[in-house]
Design a protein around this motif. Structure first.
Motif, PDB file in Angstrom:
ATOM      1  N   ASP A   1     -78.736  41.128 -28.148  1.00 28.74           N
ATOM      2  CA  ASP A   1     -77.745  42.129 -28.529  1.00 28.74           C
ATOM      3  C   ASP A   1     -78.345  43.127 -29.520  1.00 28.74           C
ATOM      4  O   ASP A   1     -78.858  42.740 -30.573  1.00 28.74           O
ATOM      5  CB  ASP A   1     -76.545  41.426 -29.162  1.00 28.74           C
TER       6      ASP A   1
ATOM      7  N   HIS B   1     -76.798  45.440 -31.397  1.00 31.88           N
ATOM      8  CA  HIS B   1     -76.000  45.459 -32.629  1.00 31.88           C
ATOM      9  C   HIS B   1     -75.031  44.276 -32.577  1.00 31.88           C
ATOM     10  O   HIS B   1     -73.895  44.414 -32.129  1.00 31.88           O
ATOM     11  CB  HIS B   1     -75.209  46.762 -32.752  1.00 31.88           C
TER      12      HIS B   1
ATOM     13  N   ARG C   1     -72.239  41.423 -33.141  1.00 32.25           N
ATOM     14  CA  ARG C   1     -70.898  41.525 -33.711  1.00 32.25           C
ATOM     15  C   ARG C   1     -70.902  41.129 -35.182  1.00 32.25           C
ATOM     16  O   ARG C   1     -71.572  40.175 -35.595  1.00 32.25           O
ATOM     17  CB  ARG C   1     -69.942  40.620 -32.930  1.00 32.25           C
TER      18      ARG C   1
ATOM     19  N   ARG D   1     -69.994  49.574 -28.084  1.00 28.91           N
ATOM     20  CA  ARG D   1     -71.370  49.148 -27.858  1.00 28.91           C
ATOM     21  C   ARG D   1     -72.293  50.298 -27.465  1.00 28.91           C
ATOM     22  O   ARG D   1     -73.474  50.304 -27.835  1.00 28.91           O
ATOM     23  CB  ARG D   1     -71.401  48.073 -26.754  1.00 28.91           C
TER      24      ARG D   1
ATOM     25  N   ARG E   1     -69.428  49.381 -35.116  1.00 28.83           N
ATOM     26  CA  ARG E   1     -69.454  47.922 -35.221  1.00 28.83           C
ATOM     27  C   ARG E   1     -68.093  47.377 -35.630  1.00 28.83           C
ATOM     28  O   ARG E   1     -67.698  46.282 -35.198  1.00 28.83           O
ATOM     29  CB  ARG E   1     -70.542  47.484 -36.204  1.00 28.83           C
TER      30      ARG E   1
ATOM     31  N   ARG F   1     -66.040  47.320 -32.504  1.00 27.30           N
ATOM     32  CA  ARG F   1     -66.383  46.160 -31.680  1.00 27.30           C
ATOM     33  C   ARG F   1     -65.761  44.890 -32.261  1.00 27.30           C
ATOM     34  O   ARG F   1     -65.232  44.049 -31.516  1.00 27.30           O
ATOM     35  CB  ARG F   1     -67.902  46.004 -31.589  1.00 27.30           C
TER      36      ARG F   1
ATOM     37  N   ASP G   1     -63.290  42.875 -29.856  1.00 26.88           N
ATOM     38  CA  ASP G   1     -63.765  41.555 -29.458  1.00 26.88           C
ATOM     39  C   ASP G   1     -62.801  40.467 -29.911  1.00 26.88           C
ATOM     40  O   ASP G   1     -62.545  39.497 -29.190  1.00 26.88           O
ATOM     41  CB  ASP G   1     -65.156  41.289 -30.044  1.00 26.88           C
TER      42      ASP G   1
ATOM     43  N   LYS H   1     -77.628  46.651 -24.613  1.00 31.49           N
ATOM     44  CA  LYS H   1     -76.450  47.260 -25.217  1.00 31.49           C
ATOM     45  C   LYS H   1     -75.166  46.529 -24.828  1.00 31.49           C
ATOM     46  O   LYS H   1     -74.127  46.710 -25.472  1.00 31.49           O
ATOM     47  CB  LYS H   1     -76.339  48.728 -24.798  1.00 31.49           C
ATOM     48  N   SER H   2     -75.229  45.750 -23.769  1.00 32.17           N
ATOM     49  CA  SER H   2     -74.040  45.025 -23.305  1.00 32.17           C
ATOM     50  C   SER H   2     -74.488  43.696 -22.726  1.00 32.17           C
ATOM     51  O   SER H   2     -74.836  43.597 -21.555  1.00 32.17           O
ATOM     52  CB  SER H   2     -73.287  45.849 -22.248  1.00 32.17           C
TER      53      SER H   2
END
Length: 440
Positions: A26, A28, A30, A92, A118, A121, A125, A189-190
């Motif tokens: 990942d 960035h 979570r 993301r 972030r 996200r 999430d 990125k995902s």
């Protein structure tokens, strides 16, 4: 390791599974709960927040950050998703560094913005992992809408239309919905199949049927859709890829970057994806950077990203350019391709240096290459489409085309930037206009 269909004679397996897993982790991760509270506490909650003006989907950013700061991330998520139903993916992939975070007051004062992306996200999430879908479908209207294209624009339009009580059928050419989010962005990125999970979550609104493997053409015409449905939304993206237009372009190993990225996104084993030793990517946008960085992460020895203009003219953000450089990608600017050289397969590619006005200088350079990825823009494909301008479907207002009862949005339509977040905004706004037209 098996060979990839992208490049005969070039094999995968340059790196071991542990190294690949680390490389494609990942980008960035979570935020943890405490990290999110600390990040949210940096927000000034500006009354005339410039970050909101910079957001293509008009999310109330100070409000959702305040909701995180007060311990209600699910409420923050609803604030986000009310404006941007694909807020999880946009958190993301959205270039926040050139949008909301660039104009953040903290960025202006300290050179370090609030981590809006972030935090977005973290909120979305939290809600999605709780299995919650915060929107309810209105009473059925009896109206039927066809959406062609299951990418960000089409999905955003479908969700908003279904929420208003219309029955929606989404058609997509591929065997899996998601469009750009599923097939067109860098894997790091995902991660964890998030794009597919987000589609499944979005469909929980009800009233949406997805039919894959169906593209506009002989079996699915715009005229027939107009006859069978009360309205049509086109979110078909840009399916074609521009040609280099140079000698030798047909040689083996010269490939479309979008196909390379799509294969990566769908690969069950990254070790099976073919990658050369000497890779050249031609282009200066996000697709070019995604292809170049991932080539390096797969184990290519040398990766060069070559752009015909200066670095300041690249469509990829400075953050993305710096990311590429940090991964070992060599960025060459003011160089235009002249010829692909090799006996059947590419071995070198010749470039001619240009000035800032793209005028050739007469100086050339050859770069060794056993794989070349073209990322120089995509083109609209499809027969019997509404009126076009500058290679895209011409739209006015909230996506209205030249054909009555047909709307369009996303990359296929004239108007905004070719960004996921912009496509979501256009799909959402077109859906509202369709709903108004159907209930007038």
């Amino acid at each position: 390791m098996t060979n990839s269909p992208l490049s005969e004679g070039i094999v995968g397996g340059r790196l071991g599974p542990d190294q690949l897993a680390d490389n494609f982790g990942d980008l960035h991760p979570r935020l943890e709960d405490h990290e999110a509270l600390v990040a949210a506490d940096r927000c000034y909650f500006c009354h005339d927040a410039p970050c909101m003006d910079a957001c293509p989907t008009d999310i109330d950013i100070p409000l959702f950050i305040r909701q995180i700061a007060t311990g209600t991330p699910e409420a923050a998520a609803k604030t986000i998703l009310n404006q941007n139903i694909l807020g999880g993916m946009c958190a993301r992939v959205c270039p926040t560094e050139t949008l909301c975070e660039q104009v953040c007051v903290r960025e202006t004062a300290e050179g370090k913005p609030v981590e809006i992306g972030r935090l977005q996200r973290y909120a979305t999430d939290t809600l999605m992992q709780a299995g919650v879908h915060p929107f309810e479908r209105a009473a059925a209207t009896g109206k039927r809408v066809a959406v062609v294209g299951a990418g960000p624009a089409g999905l955003a339009a479908a969700h908003r239309l279904a929420m208003h009580g219309h029955d929606v059928t989404v058609f997509d050419a591929r065997q899996k919905p998601g469009g750009l989010n599923e097939f067109g962005i860098a894997s790091y990125k995902s991660v964890d199949d998030f794009a597919a999970k987000e589609v499944d979550w979005l469909l929980k609104i009800g009233g949406i049927t997805v039919e894959t493997g169906k593209a506009l053409g002989a079996g699915l015409t715009l005229e027939a859709l107009k006859g069978d449905y009360d309205a049509v939304f086109l979110g078909i993206g840009l399916g074609g890829v521009n040609a280099l237009g140079v000698d030798g372009e047909e040689k083996g190993g010269v490939l479309d970057a979008v196909d390379f990225i799509a294969e990566l996104r769908q690969a069950s084993d990254l070790g099976d994806v073919a990658i050369g030793r000497d890779v050249v990517v031609i282009g200066g946008g996000m697709t070019a950077v995604d292809a170049a960085v991932q080539a390096k992460l797969l184990g290519a020895l040398n990766v060069s990203l070559v752009y015909r203009r200066g670095r300041e003219r690249m469509n990829a953000s400075v953050f993305e350019q710096d990311l590429a450089a940090s991964k070992g990608v060599r960025i060459i600017t003011n160089a235009s391709p002249k010829a692909v050289i090799g006996n059947g397969a590419v071995r070198e590619i010749e470039f001619e240096y240009t000035d800032d006005d793209l005028k050739p200088t007469g100086q050339t350079v050859r770069i060794a290459a056993d794989q070349v990825f073209k990322a120089i823009g995509q083109t609209l494909e499809g027969a019997a489409l509404p009126e076009t301008e500058r290679g895209k479907i011409k739209v006015t207002g909230a996506g209205r085309t030249s054909v009555k009862g047909v709307w369009a949005g996303g990359d296929c339509a004239s108007g905004g930037d070719d960004l996921t977040v912009t496509a979501v905004a256009e799909g959402r706004d077109a859906a509202e206009d369709i709903h108004a037209a159907l209930t007038a």
